[in-house]
Each structure stands twice: as structure tokens, then as C-alpha cells.
Enzyme design. Sequence first.
Site, PDB file in Angstrom:
ATOM      1  N   LYS A  44      48.962  13.836 -41.716  1.00 30.80           N
ATOM      2  CA  LYS A  44      48.137  14.740 -40.899  1.00 30.80           C
ATOM      3  C   LYS A  44      47.404  15.761 -41.771  1.00 30.80           C
ATOM      4  O   LYS A  44      46.217  16.042 -41.589  1.00 30.80           O
ATOM      5  CB  LYS A  44      49.052  15.439 -39.878  1.00 30.80           C
ATOM      6  CG  LYS A  44      48.435  16.579 -39.111  1.00 30.80           C
ATOM      7  CD  LYS A  44      47.487  16.109 -38.041  1.00 30.80           C
ATOM      8  CE  LYS A  44      46.854  17.290 -37.318  1.00 30.80           C
ATOM      9  NZ  LYS A  44      45.729  16.906 -36.485  1.00 30.80           N
ATOM     10  N   PRO A  58      53.094  26.036 -32.135  1.00 30.80           N
ATOM     11  CA  PRO A  58      51.950  26.371 -32.992  1.00 30.80           C
ATOM     12  C   PRO A  58      52.150  26.077 -34.484  1.00 30.80           C
ATOM     13  O   PRO A  58      51.289  25.446 -35.102  1.00 30.80           O
ATOM     14  CB  PRO A  58      51.757  27.884 -32.763  1.00 30.80           C
ATOM     15  CG  PRO A  58      52.396  28.172 -31.443  1.00 30.80           C
ATOM     16  CD  PRO A  58      53.522  27.192 -31.314  1.00 30.80           C
TER      17      PRO A  58
HETATM   18  P1  NAD Z   1      48.752  26.429 -28.154  1.00 28.51           P
HETATM   19  O1  NAD Z   1      48.824  27.752 -28.808  1.00 28.51           O
HETATM   20  O2  NAD Z   1      47.753  26.179 -27.078  1.00 28.51           O
HETATM   21  O3  NAD Z   1      50.206  26.043 -27.534  1.00 28.51           O
HETATM   22  C1  NAD Z   1      51.428  26.362 -28.123  1.00 28.51           C
HETATM   23  C2  NAD Z   1      52.412  26.656 -27.000  1.00 28.51           C
HETATM   24  O4  NAD Z   1      53.706  26.859 -27.565  1.00 28.51           O
HETATM   25  C3  NAD Z   1      52.069  27.925 -26.217  1.00 28.51           C
HETATM   26  O5  NAD Z   1      51.989  27.613 -24.826  1.00 28.51           O
HETATM   27  C4  NAD Z   1      53.215  28.871 -26.536  1.00 28.51           C
HETATM   28  O6  NAD Z   1      53.549  29.725 -25.456  1.00 28.51           O
HETATM   29  C5  NAD Z   1      54.326  27.883 -26.814  1.00 28.51           C
HETATM   30  N1  NAD Z   1      55.428  28.433 -27.610  1.00 28.51           N
HETATM   31  C6  NAD Z   1      55.377  29.118 -28.782  1.00 28.51           C
HETATM   32  N2  NAD Z   1      56.612  29.421 -29.199  1.00 28.51           N
HETATM   33  C7  NAD Z   1      57.461  28.931 -28.275  1.00 28.51           C
HETATM   34  C8  NAD Z   1      58.877  28.931 -28.126  1.00 28.51           C
HETATM   35  N3  NAD Z   1      59.681  29.511 -29.027  1.00 28.51           N
HETATM   36  N4  NAD Z   1      59.421  28.341 -27.040  1.00 28.51           N
HETATM   37  C9  NAD Z   1      58.631  27.741 -26.117  1.00 28.51           C
HETATM   38  N5  NAD Z   1      57.276  27.712 -26.194  1.00 28.51           N
HETATM   39  C10 NAD Z   1      56.705  28.299 -27.263  1.00 28.51           C
HETATM   40  O7  NAD Z   1      48.573  25.386 -29.350  1.00 28.51           O
HETATM   41  P2  NAD Z   1      48.049  23.859 -29.229  1.00 28.51           P
HETATM   42  O8  NAD Z   1      46.571  23.831 -29.387  1.00 28.51           O
HETATM   43  O9  NAD Z   1      48.715  23.214 -28.070  1.00 28.51           O
HETATM   44  O10 NAD Z   1      48.637  23.280 -30.604  1.00 28.51           O
HETATM   45  C11 NAD Z   1      50.011  22.926 -30.743  1.00 28.51           C
HETATM   46  C12 NAD Z   1      50.183  22.207 -32.071  1.00 28.51           C
HETATM   47  O11 NAD Z   1      49.351  21.046 -32.090  1.00 28.51           O
HETATM   48  C13 NAD Z   1      49.776  23.048 -33.287  1.00 28.51           C
HETATM   49  O12 NAD Z   1      50.687  22.805 -34.324  1.00 28.51           O
HETATM   50  C14 NAD Z   1      48.391  22.524 -33.640  1.00 28.51           C
HETATM   51  O13 NAD Z   1      48.075  22.670 -35.010  1.00 28.51           O
HETATM   52  C15 NAD Z   1      48.520  21.056 -33.240  1.00 28.51           C
HETATM   53  N6  NAD Z   1      47.248  20.386 -32.909  1.00 28.51           N
HETATM   54  C16 NAD Z   1      46.321  20.996 -32.127  1.00 28.51           C
HETATM   55  C17 NAD Z   1      45.141  20.332 -31.833  1.00 28.51           C
HETATM   56  C18 NAD Z   1      44.086  20.978 -30.967  1.00 28.51           C
HETATM   57  O14 NAD Z   1      42.976  20.430 -30.891  1.00 28.51           O
HETATM   58  N7  NAD Z   1      44.377  22.083 -30.288  1.00 28.51           N
HETATM   59  C19 NAD Z   1      44.911  19.039 -32.323  1.00 28.51           C
HETATM   60  C20 NAD Z   1      45.901  18.424 -33.089  1.00 28.51           C
HETATM   61  C21 NAD Z   1      47.077  19.105 -33.376  1.00 28.51           C
END
Ligand code: NAD
Length: 301
Positions: free
Chosen positions: A171, A66
Site C-alpha cells: 500500500k 485513521p
Molecule cells: P475517517 O477519519 O473518516 O474514519 C476513521 C474512523 O475511526 C472515525 O469514524 C473515528 O471516529 C474512528 N475511530 C478512531 N479511533 C477510534 C477508536 N479508538 N475506536 C473506535 N473508532 C475510532 O478515516 P477514513 O477515510 O475512513 O480512513 C480510514 C483508514 O483508511 C485510514 O488509515 C486511511 O489512510 C485509509 N484509507 C482511506 C482512503 C480514503 O479515500 N479515505 C482510501 C484508502 C485507505
Amino acid sequence: MASIGFIGLGNMGGPMASNLVSAGHALRVFDLSQEAVQRLVDAGATACAGPGEAADGVDMVITMLPAGRHVRELYLGEGGLLDKVAKGTLLIDCSTIDADTARAVAAEAENTGCPMIDAPVSGGVAGAEAGKLVFMVGGETGPVEQARPVLDVMGRAVFHAGPAGAGQVAKMCNNMLLAISMIGTSEAINLGVAEGLDPKALSDIMQQASGGNWVLNVYNPYPGVMDGTPASRGYTGGFGTALMLKDLGLAMDAALKDGKATPLGSTARNIYALHAAAGNGGKDFSSVIEFLQHGGGSSSQ
Ligand code: NAD
């Protein structure tokens, strides 16, 4: 085919990892959520009990977490990844985080003998599912080129922006511009509708005229104007307002540090902060059009 450790299997990481499995790569996966891990195991990946186990014996590790604090803790925390991973393993962080953290973690990785690149993405959940993400990459040329064939599986374009942290800077700038153009486009459509225009007719005109932009082309914020957009399914399943607010926070921190004027970025951050505070943090960021319609009232109702 590569052997890959993949950590962070959420909305983005889940489909990205799944595409790597489909392409024939061997994946060792870990997430704090057992459900997320199970989805990948069903797709053909190997479940691991922790980050160290996921990184055991692999060619490269990909993380998709995240925020910056999660990345710092995972790599640099006590018993973190850098203590466990074998020298020479390529480390790729795809999370969106601040450039300073990306640079600090990459420098520590380098000290332990592991090349590291930052490779945040654009394209959202739909892009992750379709393998059509855009990667903005920071790091040395060698590791970037080593990562490219694997990134190509998950994306449609891979840009080498510069040294460590440069991907995160690209980004951050892109998302500040996106936030501003989403608000501007929403204001224009709201005004036109208030003056009696059909939102689709107005959007079609502006798309071809000098106001044309990415939001009008593929992500129209007005419900019903464009099929398949979050706006046409109750602002679900896209890029959350809370995540956009996080990215604007990164941009404003950088602007303050660099002494750069970003008045529109700053206003966009205020608007998204108010919109999130009204209970809309989980809605897609295009729902800001509702905030503007209600003049900042409780648009979550
Ligand atoms: P999300 O919250 O759906 O997924 C994050 C995952 O990381 C979760 O499954 C969580 O359990 C896991 N996690 C957290 N800490 C952890 C640890 N210590 N060990 C293992 N797993 C751990 O978030 P997302 O939407 O997948 O976004 C991830 C990244 O991508 C973020 O930085 C976000 O800003 C970026 N992003 C998201 C989007 C979007 O549209 N959702 C688009 C571009 C970029």
C-alpha cells in the site's frame, strides 16, 4: 454467513460495514462517533458500547482506523482488544499504517492465540461504497484464505502480498507512486493549458500516448475534464491531502530506515506538506494541481 465485529465506521469503514450487512453478515459495530454508529444501526447492525463488546462472540473483527497509533492503542492499550477477544478470533486490520506497527500488533495477537492479517485498501470512498476496493494483504495463508470471502464482499480484488506487514508495504509503495504520478500529470496538464491547449483534448491524447496512467484514466485533476472526479466537484469527497501526506510520511520513514533513494517520493512529500499547510489538508489530493498553478501560493482561496 459470518458474525463480525467492525470498529471504525468513518468515510471508508462506514460503507465497507454497510456492504457486509447488505450481504447478510451479522455485524456488531463500534466507533467513537455516535453518528457513525447510528448510520450502521439504521442499516441493520448491532451497536456496541466499546471494542470489547463488538468483539464478543464473533468469528472475526475488522478495524478501519485513521493511523498506526489508533491501531496500537485499540489492540494493545490497557484493556485493549487483545485482552478481551476470544482465542481463535480472526483479526483483520484494514487501516493504512506503518508496516512495523502492523507486524508488532500481529505478533502480539499471535501470542494471545488470535491470527491477524493486515489488509489495507485502495479505491477510495467510491470504491468502498461500490464494494470495489482492492485489498493488499499480509499474513499467513490460512487466515488470509479465511478472510477472503468476507473481503470479496467489500472489494473487487484481494492480493496476498506476503507475511505480516506485507500488505502495508504494498500500500505504501502504491501510494508513493500515485502521489508522484498525480503531481507529474498535473504538471503536464498545467503546462499544456498555459501553452493554449484544451485540458480535455490534451488529457485524451496523453491517455492514449506513452504518458498514459491511472490518474489520466479515472482521476483527472483538472476541473471539468472528467465527470464524477473530485476535481469536478471542488475537490471534495475523495482521498484527502492530509491522508496522502500521512502515507508519504510512512514511505519516507521506511526509505530512511532501509537506506533507499526515493528523491521523487521525497519531493512529493514536500509538495503535499506545503499544500496541506496552505489550508488544503481536507481537500482531495488531486487539488495539488492548484498548488502547482499558483507556484505554492495560497491555493485554498
Ligand atoms: P475517517 O477519519 O473518516 O474514519 C476513521 C474512523 O475511526 C472515525 O469514524 C473515528 O471516529 C474512528 N475511530 C478512531 N479511533 C477510534 C477508536 N479508538 N475506536 C473506535 N473508532 C475510532 O478515516 P477514513 O477515510 O475512513 O480512513 C480510514 C483508514 O483508511 C485510514 O488509515 C486511511 O489512510 C485509509 N484509507 C482511506 C482512503 C480514503 O479515500 N479515505 C482510501 C484508502 C485507505
